[in-house]
Scaffold this motif. Structure first.
Motif, PDB file in Angstrom:
ATOM      1  N   ARG A   1       1.569  -0.765   0.098  1.00 53.23           N
ATOM      2  CA  ARG A   1       0.090  -0.054   0.191  1.00 53.23           C
ATOM      3  C   ARG A   1       1.245   1.226   0.270  1.00 53.23           C
ATOM      4  O   ARG A   1       2.247   0.910   0.363  1.00 53.23           O
ATOM      5  CB  ARG A   1      -0.969   0.117   1.128  1.00 53.23           C
ATOM      6  N   GLU A   2       0.519   2.313  -0.392  1.00 49.79           N
ATOM      7  CA  GLU A   2       1.130   3.722  -1.187  1.00 49.79           C
ATOM      8  C   GLU A   2       1.709   4.281   1.308  1.00 49.79           C
ATOM      9  O   GLU A   2       0.149   3.259   2.297  1.00 49.79           O
ATOM     10  CB  GLU A   2       0.402   5.039  -1.461  1.00 49.79           C
ATOM     11  N   ASP A   3       2.314   5.009   0.954  1.00 46.52           N
ATOM     12  CA  ASP A   3       2.872   5.962   2.449  1.00 46.52           C
ATOM     13  C   ASP A   3       1.834   6.322   3.491  1.00 46.52           C
ATOM     14  O   ASP A   3       1.804   7.318   3.282  1.00 46.52           O
ATOM     15  CB  ASP A   3       3.527   5.393   3.093  1.00 46.52           C
ATOM     16  N   LYS A   4       0.082   5.808   3.033  1.00 47.53           N
ATOM     17  CA  LYS A   4      -1.004   6.937   3.688  1.00 47.53           C
ATOM     18  C   LYS A   4      -1.011   6.646   4.857  1.00 47.53           C
ATOM     19  O   LYS A   4      -1.569   6.148   5.143  1.00 47.53           O
ATOM     20  CB  LYS A   4      -2.501   7.228   2.375  1.00 47.53           C
ATOM     21  N   VAL A   5      -1.673   7.762   6.026  1.00 49.10           N
ATOM     22  CA  VAL A   5      -2.219   8.244   6.626  1.00 49.10           C
ATOM     23  C   VAL A   5      -3.814   7.354   6.646  1.00 49.10           C
ATOM     24  O   VAL A   5      -4.500   7.926   5.791  1.00 49.10           O
ATOM     25  CB  VAL A   5      -2.564   9.053   7.569  1.00 49.10           C
ATOM     26  N   ARG A   6      -4.069   6.631   7.813  1.00 51.80           N
ATOM     27  CA  ARG A   6      -5.827   6.266   7.286  1.00 51.80           C
ATOM     28  C   ARG A   6      -6.134   6.228   9.116  1.00 51.80           C
ATOM     29  O   ARG A   6      -4.465   6.088   9.645  1.00 51.80           O
ATOM     30  CB  ARG A   6      -5.606   4.558   6.847  1.00 51.80           C
ATOM     31  N   GLY A   7      -7.260   6.841   9.614  1.00 47.33           N
ATOM     32  CA  GLY A   7      -7.696   6.766  10.538  1.00 47.33           C
ATOM     33  C   GLY A   7      -7.335   5.589  11.476  1.00 47.33           C
ATOM     34  O   GLY A   7      -7.276   4.125  11.633  1.00 47.33           O
ATOM     35  N   SER A   8      -7.011   6.415  12.691  1.00 45.25           N
ATOM     36  CA  SER A   8      -6.572   5.480  14.076  1.00 45.25           C
ATOM     37  C   SER A   8      -8.324   4.973  15.068  1.00 45.25           C
ATOM     38  O   SER A   8      -8.503   5.929  15.387  1.00 45.25           O
ATOM     39  CB  SER A   8      -5.545   5.659  14.454  1.00 45.25           C
ATOM     40  N   PHE A   9      -8.049   4.317  15.613  1.00 42.43           N
ATOM     41  CA  PHE A   9      -9.593   4.034  16.683  1.00 42.43           C
ATOM     42  C   PHE A   9      -8.966   5.939  17.918  1.00 42.43           C
ATOM     43  O   PHE A   9      -7.713   5.968  17.909  1.00 42.43           O
ATOM     44  CB  PHE A   9      -8.922   2.831  17.891  1.00 42.43           C
TER      45      PHE A   9
ATOM     46  N   GLN B   1      -8.998   6.583  21.643  1.00 39.93           N
ATOM     47  CA  GLN B   1      -8.138   5.746  23.174  1.00 39.93           C
ATOM     48  C   GLN B   1      -9.527   4.906  23.576  1.00 39.93           C
ATOM     49  O   GLN B   1      -9.672   3.851  24.064  1.00 39.93           O
ATOM     50  CB  GLN B   1      -7.651   6.444  23.936  1.00 39.93           C
TER      51      GLN B   1
ATOM     52  N   VAL C   1     -11.501   3.362  21.771  1.00 40.35           N
ATOM     53  CA  VAL C   1     -12.208   2.398  21.654  1.00 40.35           C
ATOM     54  C   VAL C   1     -11.317   1.399  21.737  1.00 40.35           C
ATOM     55  O   VAL C   1     -11.168  -0.199  21.491  1.00 40.35           O
ATOM     56  CB  VAL C   1     -11.849   2.629  19.779  1.00 40.35           C
ATOM     57  N   ALA C   2     -10.226   1.604  21.487  1.00 39.82           N
ATOM     58  CA  ALA C   2      -9.041   0.847  21.215  1.00 39.82           C
ATOM     59  C   ALA C   2      -8.605  -0.194  23.014  1.00 39.82           C
ATOM     60  O   ALA C   2      -8.821  -1.401  23.265  1.00 39.82           O
ATOM     61  CB  ALA C   2      -7.768   1.292  21.669  1.00 39.82           C
TER      62      ALA C   2
END
Lengths: 526, 496, 103
Positions: free
Chosen positions: C66-74, C76, C78-79
């Motif tokens: 995949r390309e080095d692009k930021v995708r959303g994170s949880f 805290q 939800v994590a």
């Protein structure tokens, strides 16, 4: 315990390093799109993949693969087109999936090497270097004029992922021992990590330190990591064993951890070598174990005894497609390869006639090398612009480096010293307008007052007098005022030259060109 | 009351389009029907009324605004999911105590694609714990019963997915198949059950058992419905590296018939030890029907298939051992209380959280991957996989599709098979397809002469030519008819 | 039935797999594993010399990235939403002294 020097008389130390570097300059993690960021609130850069949630699958970061290929090309490795990821299975709470995704027998980068130039005090650790003539080689080293060059093999560089971070509570100083509980934060989990493994080619702690420094320079030059040993983005473990001089068989090795600075790397290895020698000389046995360097206590402590080889149940990662890198991919990465420190140093010697020592020290840090390049670019158009190379190198290696050492928080680019001011400063001296002593004062003033060097010289009235006519008058005055000393000089008391120069300088309030004064005095006193 | 669960997809969509009923009614009555039927079957572990009503409201709005045609291939169709598929906000237990309280914070791609296609999410379906089993008896939350005979198992591991469709609770469900876990329960419950080629459907968000073997597929009562669901599911997912581009309309050639198609049969399979005569008869009958429909029947040999079972019981447990290591009581899952050190918390949590079959497979995998043993079993198993794949490749030079039994027998009684190695034999005809990776499906060809229970035939496609087997199944459907709802659950008031 | 694994082996495997087994479970597990391992014999009966393994049944698919692009994170919250125990935004575990691993 004996000193390292004594120990190395009898024993040969065999050292290999395992160096982990986080690819901090990337945007995202190795197998998911979580942002790479140091110091964020715990567990805020996590997702199903890096938390190891049931059902999540990894997708590799292409830029990470490019970075490791770049690292391999910069360290003379063969790039393996066909490789795979593997699962290394063991349970540990900072590893969300309870396996680490890493590489198997074939890594992206195999069979590389770096050559180390060891000189000065660092070369003294090498056993009986003096028995070699310059140019003569022994094992993996070649004797040079001022030390030796060591060829250090790189077994491999493989791609893997970092673990999360744990904070241990209830014990002393955040250590595991004594802790009742631990807190786990997976922000770091899945950070792209490359591990370089050297051949056991290193023989002294200095060589280990220099290898690590050189590798760091290279990684910084190619821009794949910030290489902060403090923040843990560059980490080093050492494998150490001893064998008696002349023996071909390796001894039992210990693995040394927590060497989180260049000094700790050197001192930890030096201690461990001495400790092993003591154990062996007392008839003891070295156990294959992991030891922890405690810099405050200045000793290594056992962390874990490995009774049997670890069995990590390695098998190919079925969730990740294998690699079949194309020539085009590799060449595209190669095109990104900048001039590496060794190449830069060679260019400085060849183009500007700098000594190997000066050239190497300039390239020690990317910032100083860049600054030197910038300065040289300013004088490139001049007929004999390269005459500035040596004084500029001196300025950077001595004055600038000691300034930066004294102000570790300041980057060279943030200081008042611009390239044009540096060139201006050395030009004033080479034109004879100021003395070398004055040059140091001007440098200090630039850093303090943020002004151009000629303005400083003007304001402080420092302009050096080089006009022979003006100086001759002063010289004549001084000689006339000290007939006895002149007589003594002529009788052979030549040490009085310093007195005459001093008197002339005093009369000229320090602004006389010492070379012209010297020349005139010699003329008139002969 | 209308039993929407006994309708087909096209029928439901036609009714919605004609405004004979609303999607909200479909949802509401589906849940009512489940409440009644599932008391006996126990296919569902959780029903998702709120999610379904939200989805239904969107569909109804679209109908009102004249946009129904844009709402996707499953618009307004109730669909339920095996409980190893994550759906945000629902429990995803894998029928294990380990995940009894686990609530998904994300959604699997296969589920998401159904939702994108307009499906009404109805709930989560029972299974063998972590998909380890062939009977759904290893579920920590009690077994699912076969709607054709409540004393018998529905098969497994996707037993809930098969039973829900066979009992007319929904017209489509998703299951996963690692060694036969879609096809065998499909056969036991007398419905259409498709395991597509490995890579056709994303595995992202489906709790992994054997990562190189697992594949998601639909259960339906008609071939056309299976094709509709596959149209919604198939394709490359950027979140699953092993998923592949799949630009196929699976409904396109269903009506083409088998005239001129070459269908392979494997003589060694028909003489296999343990194959009951009633199953063999039905399979032979299906072969005869295809011949009558104009297909050419060609004998093919799969010489290495006899090693498939062994290879499977190496590869499956090895991958499962590693995949299940993450259930460690730290981030989620069962955590045994009051341990002073993590080691004892690990051991107690996993001892209590995992059932006997899960422990066996984890232990087996751990043993098989250990140094020294790896070279004896794991590596040869991967080489055998090459040979099995080559067998299929060679066979497909001569045929378009292969027909075999699905299971050597019809559904067995609860507790009838206690010995794990004997249980493993129920997958003897299905496993080699997972090893090779190509597509396979079960199609119901009526009831066995002796037991009176459903029998399925297995149709096997070359890799990524899943449309071939669907086309053959559709031809068989013209002879055997669509799969009926199990008699005890067939609608008296009759929607059909 | 061949004894491929002894009860001691089974205890060691269980320790590695971090599954606590009772004494009775060790006995039955030993018998089960030996029976299953017996049934694996067919794969040891082929001449596999020169046969390449198929680790990934995905044909020629390779280099999937995949390309080095930021995708959303949880977030805290939800994590940590399924955490058995938590404290200060982190997962809380008891003492890990004695855990091996590679650290």
């Amino acid at each position: 315990m004996k000193s390292l020097e004594e120990v190395l008389e009898t024993w040969e130390a065999v050292i290999g390093l395992e160096i982990h570097s986080e690819l901090t300059t990337l945007n995202t993690k190795m197998f998911c799109g979580c942002k790479l960021e140091f110091g964020a609130a715990p567990n805020t850069h996590t997702c199903p993949v890096c938390l190891g949630l049931p059902g999540a699958l990894p997708v590799p970061n292409k830029a990470a693969i490019e970075s490791i290929v770049l690292a391999g090309l910069a360290t003379n490795c063969d790039i393996e087109k066909h490789s795979m990821f593997y699962r290394k299975n063991y349970m540990y709470p900072d590893m969300a999936k309870n396996f680490q995704t890493t590489q198997g027998p074939i890594a992206f980068c195999m069979r590389g090497h770096l050559d180390l130039d060891v000189d000065g005090p660092a070369a003294k650790e090498r056993y009986r270097l003096d028995s070699l003539e310059p140019g003569e080689s022994s094992g993996n080293i070649v004797r040079t004029e001022d030390g030796y060059r060591a060829h250090v093999g790189i077994t491999r560089i493989h791609m893997e992922e970092d673990a999360g971070k744990m904070v241990h509570i209830g014990g002393g100083e955040g250590r595991i021992a004594g802790a009742k509980e631990s807190l786990v934060d997976y922000n770091r989990a899945g950070t792209p990590l490359i591990e370089l493994v050297t051949e056991p080619d290193l023989r002294t702690p200095e060589e280990a330190r220099l290898f690590m420094q050189k590798l760091r320079q290279i990684y910084l030059a190619i821009g794949i990591s910030d290489c902060s040993m403090e923040e843990g983005s560059l980490r080093c473990d050492g494998n150490v064993s001893l064998r008696r001089r002349g023996s071909a068989q390796f001894g039992t090795k210990t693995e040394l951890k927590n060497m989180n600075s260049f000094k700790n790397l050197h001192d930890g290895l030096a201690y461990e070598i001495c400790r092993q020698a003591q154990v062996l000389e007392e008839g003891g046995v070295i156990y294959q174990e992991t030891r922890h360097w405690d810099p405050s206590a200045k000793r290594t402590i056992v962390m874990r005894v490995k009774e049997t080889a670890d069995d990590y149940r390695l098998f190919p990662e079925p969730d990740l497609a294998p690699y079949d890198l194309s020539d085009e991919f590799i060449e595209r990465v190669r095109a990104k390869l900048p001039e590496l420190p060794d190449q830069k140093a060679a260019r400085y010697s060849a183009s500007f006639g700098l000594s190997a020592y000066d050239a190497r020290h300039l390239v020690d840090h990317r910032a100083t090398a860049d600054f030197f390049d910038e300065c040289m670019a300013l004088v490139a158009a001049e007929k004999d612009g390269s005459k500035f190379a040596k004084p500029l190198a001196n300025l950077i290696i001595n004055d600038v480096t000691s300034y930066l050492n004294a102000h570790p928080e300041v980057a060279l680019t943030d200081t008042p010293l611009t390239a044009s001011r540096a060139v201006g400063l050395v030009r004033l001296q080479s034109d004879g307008a100021i003395s070398s002593k004055q040059s140091k004062q001007v440098f200090a003033a630039i850093m303090e007052e943020d002004k151009d060097p000629d303005i400083i010289v003007e304001e402080k009235g420092m302009k050096q007098v080089s006009d022979a006519g003006a100086i001759e008058a002063v010289v004549d005055e001084v000689l006339a005022a000290n007939p006895e000393k002149v007589a003594q000089f002529r009788d052979g008391k030549t040490g009085l030259m310093g007195f005459f120069v001093g008197q002339c300088m005093k009369a000229m309030r320090g602004q006389g060109n010492p070379k012209v004064i010297n020349d005139l005095l010699s003329q008139k006193l002969s | 009351m209308t039993a929407f669960g006994s309708m087909g997809i096209a029928q439901i969509k036609a009714g919605l389009a004609a405004k004979e009923f609303s999607a909200s009614e479909v949802a509401a009555q589906t849940f009512e029907n489940i409440a009644r039927a599932d008391e006996q079957v126990h296919a569902f572990l959780e029903t998702t009324e709120a999610l379904a009503q939200d989805a239904a409201a969107r569909i109804d709005r679209a109908i009102a605004e004249g946009r129904f045609g844009d709402m996707g291939v499953l618009a307004g169709v109730p669909v339920a999911f095996k409980d190893n598929m994550n759906l945000t906000g629902t429990h995803t237990t894998c029928s294990s105590r380990m995940l009894e309280n686990y609530v998904s914070p994300y959604t699997a791609t296969c589920v998401e694609k159904c939702l994108q296609a307009g499906a009404l999410p109805i709930g989560k379906l029972n299974m063998d714990e972590f998909a380890f089993g062939s009977s759904t008896e290893t579920s920590a939350f009690g077994p699912t019963r076969n709607p054709w005979d409540l004393e018998r198992v529905p098969g497994g591991s996707s037993g809930g997915s098969a039973a829900a469709v066979a009992a007319g609770m929904v017209c489509a469900t998703l299951g996963s198949d690692t060694g036969g876990s879609i096809r065998q329960p499909g056969s036991f419950c007398g419905i259409v059950a498709v395991k597509p080629t490995y890579g056709v459907v994303s595995r992202y968000g489906v709790v992994a058992f054997g990562s190189s073997l697992d594949q998601v597929g639909p259960f339906t009562r008609s071939v056309e419905d299976a094709a509709f669901v596959l149209n919604a599911l198939a394709g490359r997912d950027p979140l699953d590296c092993t998923s592949q581009v799949c630009d196929v309309d699976f409904t396109a050639n269903l009506a083409e018939g088998v005239c001129g198609m070459r269908i392979g049969v494997v003589p060694a399979f028909m003489e296999a030890q343990g194959l009951t005569s009633e199953v063999r008869e039905k399979v032979e009958d299906a072969i005869a029907q295809l011949k009558a429909l104009g297909a050419e029947i060609v004998e093919v040999d799969l010489p290495h298939a006899r090693a498939a079972m062994s290879a499977y019981y190496v590869l499956g447990p090895c991958e499962a051992f590693s995949n299940l290591a993450r259930f460690d009581s730290v981030r989620y899952g069962y955590c045994d209380p009051d341990h002073a050190d993590l080691g004892s918390q690990y051991e107690a949590s996993r001892a209590i959280g995992f059932g006997a079959e899960a422990k066996r497979r984890i232990m087996l995998g751990s043993y098989l991957l250990s140094s020294g043993v790896y070279d004896k079993y794991y590596y040869p198993a991967q080489q055998v996989r090459t040979l099995i794949t080559q067998d299929y490749t060679q066979a497909y030079e001569r045929v378009d599709c292969i027909l075999t039994p699905v299971s050597p027998r019809t559904a067995f009684k609860f507790g009838e098979i206690g010995d794990p190695t004997e249980m493993y034999l129920s997958d003897m005809f299905t496993i080699s397809i997972n090893i090779a990776g190509n597509g396979g499906m079960s199609f119901p060809v009526g009831l066995g002469r002796e037991t009176g229970l459903p029998v399925g035939v297995q149709l096997i496609s070359p890799a990524f030519k899943d449309a071939n087997m669907l086309r053959v199944a559709a031809a068989l459907e013209t002879v055997y008819g669509k799969a009926p709802v199990a008699p005890a659950f067939a609608e008296e008031k009759g929607a059909e | 039935m061949t004894e491929h694994v002894s009860q001691a082996d089974v205890r060691a495997i269980a320790e590695y797999a971090r599954i606590g087994l009772t004494a009775e479970e060790v006995v039955s597990m030993t018998a089960d594993l030996n029976a299953i391992i017996d049934s694996l014999a067919p794969i040891t009966e082929y001449d596999l010399e020169g046969v390449p393994p198929t680790f990934h049944p995905i044909g020629d698919l390779s280099n999937v990235m995949r390309e080095d692009k930021v995708r959303g994170s949880f977030t805290q919250e939800v994590a940590l939403s399924n955490a058995p125990k938590q404290e200060d935004g982190s997962f809380l575990i008891p003492s890990i002294l004695g855990e091996g691993g590679d650290r």
